[in-house]
Design an enzyme around this catalytic site. Sequence first.
Site, mmCIF file in Angstrom:
data_model
loop_
_atom_site.group_PDB
_atom_site.id
_atom_site.type_symbol
_atom_site.label_atom_id
_atom_site.label_comp_id
_atom_site.label_asym_id
_atom_site.label_seq_id
_atom_site.Cartn_x
_atom_site.Cartn_y
_atom_site.Cartn_z
ATOM 1 N NE ARG A 239 -4.313 -1.363 0.174
ATOM 2 C CZ ARG A 239 -4.469 -2.387 -0.657
ATOM 3 N NH1 ARG A 239 -3.538 -2.667 -1.545
ATOM 4 N NH2 ARG A 239 -5.558 -3.127 -0.625
ATOM 5 C CD GLU A 268 -3.093 3.667 -5.046
ATOM 6 O OE1 GLU A 268 -4.176 3.166 -5.426
ATOM 7 O OE2 GLU A 268 -2.162 2.987 -4.590
ATOM 8 C CG HIS A 285 -3.483 -0.283 -6.767
ATOM 9 N ND1 HIS A 285 -3.830 0.361 -5.618
ATOM 10 C CD2 HIS A 285 -3.440 -1.606 -6.445
ATOM 11 C CE1 HIS A 285 -4.013 -0.515 -4.636
ATOM 12 N NE2 HIS A 285 -3.781 -1.731 -5.132
HETATM 13 P P1 NAP Z 1 -0.763 -11.582 4.607
HETATM 14 O O1 NAP Z 1 -0.735 -13.000 4.151
HETATM 15 O O2 NAP Z 1 -1.597 -11.198 5.773
HETATM 16 O O3 NAP Z 1 0.768 -11.152 4.864
HETATM 17 C C1 NAP Z 1 1.128 -9.968 5.495
HETATM 18 C C2 NAP Z 1 2.324 -10.255 6.376
HETATM 19 O O4 NAP Z 1 2.723 -9.026 6.988
HETATM 20 C C3 NAP Z 1 1.998 -11.239 7.498
HETATM 21 O O5 NAP Z 1 3.030 -12.164 7.645
HETATM 22 C C4 NAP Z 1 1.872 -10.313 8.700
HETATM 23 O O6 NAP Z 1 2.179 -10.954 9.911
HETATM 24 C C5 NAP Z 1 2.912 -9.280 8.358
HETATM 25 N N1 NAP Z 1 2.750 -8.070 9.187
HETATM 26 C C6 NAP Z 1 1.609 -7.545 9.718
HETATM 27 N N2 NAP Z 1 1.900 -6.445 10.432
HETATM 28 C C7 NAP Z 1 3.225 -6.274 10.364
HETATM 29 C C8 NAP Z 1 4.121 -5.330 10.910
HETATM 30 N N3 NAP Z 1 3.671 -4.327 11.691
HETATM 31 N N4 NAP Z 1 5.437 -5.450 10.653
HETATM 32 C C9 NAP Z 1 5.889 -6.467 9.889
HETATM 33 N N5 NAP Z 1 5.086 -7.412 9.352
HETATM 34 C C10 NAP Z 1 3.782 -7.315 9.578
HETATM 35 O O7 NAP Z 1 -1.194 -10.610 3.430
HETATM 36 P P2 NAP Z 1 -0.981 -10.819 1.853
HETATM 37 O O8 NAP Z 1 -2.142 -11.540 1.285
HETATM 38 O O9 NAP Z 1 0.398 -11.324 1.624
HETATM 39 O O10 NAP Z 1 -1.106 -9.288 1.367
HETATM 40 C C11 NAP Z 1 -0.243 -8.290 1.857
HETATM 41 C C12 NAP Z 1 -0.739 -6.914 1.430
HETATM 42 O O11 NAP Z 1 -0.476 -6.720 0.051
HETATM 43 C C13 NAP Z 1 -2.265 -6.706 1.542
HETATM 44 O O12 NAP Z 1 -2.645 -6.349 2.844
HETATM 45 C C14 NAP Z 1 -2.541 -5.615 0.540
HETATM 46 O O13 NAP Z 1 -2.520 -4.356 1.155
HETATM 47 C C15 NAP Z 1 -1.371 -5.739 -0.447
HETATM 48 N N6 NAP Z 1 -1.822 -6.163 -1.794
HETATM 49 C C16 NAP Z 1 -1.724 -5.284 -2.835
HETATM 50 C C17 NAP Z 1 -2.092 -5.684 -4.099
HETATM 51 C C18 NAP Z 1 -1.971 -4.747 -5.273
HETATM 52 O O14 NAP Z 1 -2.801 -4.813 -6.173
HETATM 53 N N7 NAP Z 1 -0.978 -3.906 -5.323
HETATM 54 C C19 NAP Z 1 -2.603 -6.964 -4.325
HETATM 55 C C20 NAP Z 1 -2.691 -7.823 -3.237
HETATM 56 C C21 NAP Z 1 -2.311 -7.415 -1.964
HETATM 57 P P3 NAP Z 1 0.970 -11.582 10.797
HETATM 58 O O15 NAP Z 1 0.328 -12.630 9.950
HETATM 59 O O16 NAP Z 1 1.680 -12.102 11.993
HETATM 60 O O17 NAP Z 1 0.025 -10.444 11.077
#
Ligand code: NAP
Length: 326
Positions: A239, A268, A285
């Site tokens: 993000r 954005e 995005h």
């Molecule tokens: P996810 O599986 O929940 O992975 C996020 C990771 O970040 C988890 O391991 C989480 O740990 C960790 N985390 C949370 N808070 C943190 C902190 N303060 N410091 C360090 N690490 C932390 O999510 P995902 O599916 O991989 O997606 C990640 C993000 O990518 C989404 O939330 C979204 O905003 C973004 N995204 C963007 C697009 C795009 O179109 N550009 C597409 C998809 C996703 P815990 O599990 O222990 O909380």
Amino acid sequence: MARPKVLATRPLFPAAQQILNASCEVDYWTQPERISKEELFRRIADKEGLVCLLTEKVNEELLAAAPKLRIAANVAVGYDNITVADCTKRAVAATNTPGVLDETTADFAWTLLMAVARRLSEGEALARSGEWKGWDLDQLVGADVWGKTLGLVGLGRIGRAMARRAAGFQMKVVYYDAVRAPLDIERGYHAEYRDLNALLSEADFVSLHVPLLPETRGLLNAKTFSQMKPTSFLINTARGQVVDEAALVEALESKKIAGAALDVYEKEPLINPGLKRPNVVLAPHIASGSLETRTKMSCMAAENVVALFKGRRPPNILNPEVLKAS
Ligand code: NAP
């Protein structure tokens, strides 16, 4: 029996329409421009369900205008546009679309990583310009990707998909996460844990994969940029607000880092003019934007809505406590 009324702020995809239309009366916003806040508030007034995008804010203001609402289904995994606590207070279920977009999003993060390292945007501009004079030894020389160190900030679903890709490029993978992963995961992904400072000073490519939370807002800032190597690149498909954009511009200007490749931005669709430079690759995005994946995301949101109205637990519910309450 009357079918539940649902508002979808986009026409979605045919497969998702099929799921929704089979059991709901759906009002699709089909205009090419985004639904305005006024129109959204007007149309939501009599709806029990909402299928929304990350550009729509689901908060107390919207919920107050939607007294019949029972579910807000986001077509995205990140749900920083939804104030889940506000939904819970009003017994509205909130859902997202985890899992189905991991590989597609990692593919795109990898595309950005390769593009910035190998100066693809500059090369393409030259090839299209009519100014190209042919092969030259030092023309647009970039940085190698293979064999380098990838620093993953967040080793969740998408972070892990990045680690899998890194293996094919013989890269070393270091990661930082709020909670260190179990040993078997670290071994399975050949990923070594580092604290954030150590990761930033070691990685050649820093790729962000954390959700936007109060703790991750501005995680990359003037202080953290100064820890990165002058030869390193930042990749952001998480993000925009995870990065302090003004500090990023300053880090690029002062050559604290070598470049950046971005899919997401602080405000954005505005893009800080300071980012419009040759060593920054800019995308609008689209990291999850393959037809297959956007279809799956839409279907997942539709299935969450239908599940709730059929008395089942929405598979991707973020606030299951609302189910117990009803
Ligand atoms: P996810 O599986 O929940 O992975 C996020 C990771 O970040 C988890 O391991 C989480 O740990 C960790 N985390 C949370 N808070 C943190 C902190 N303060 N410091 C360090 N690490 C932390 O999510 P995902 O599916 O991989 O997606 C990640 C993000 O990518 C989404 O939330 C979204 O905003 C973004 N995204 C963007 C697009 C795009 O179109 N550009 C597409 C998809 C996703 P815990 O599990 O222990 O909380």
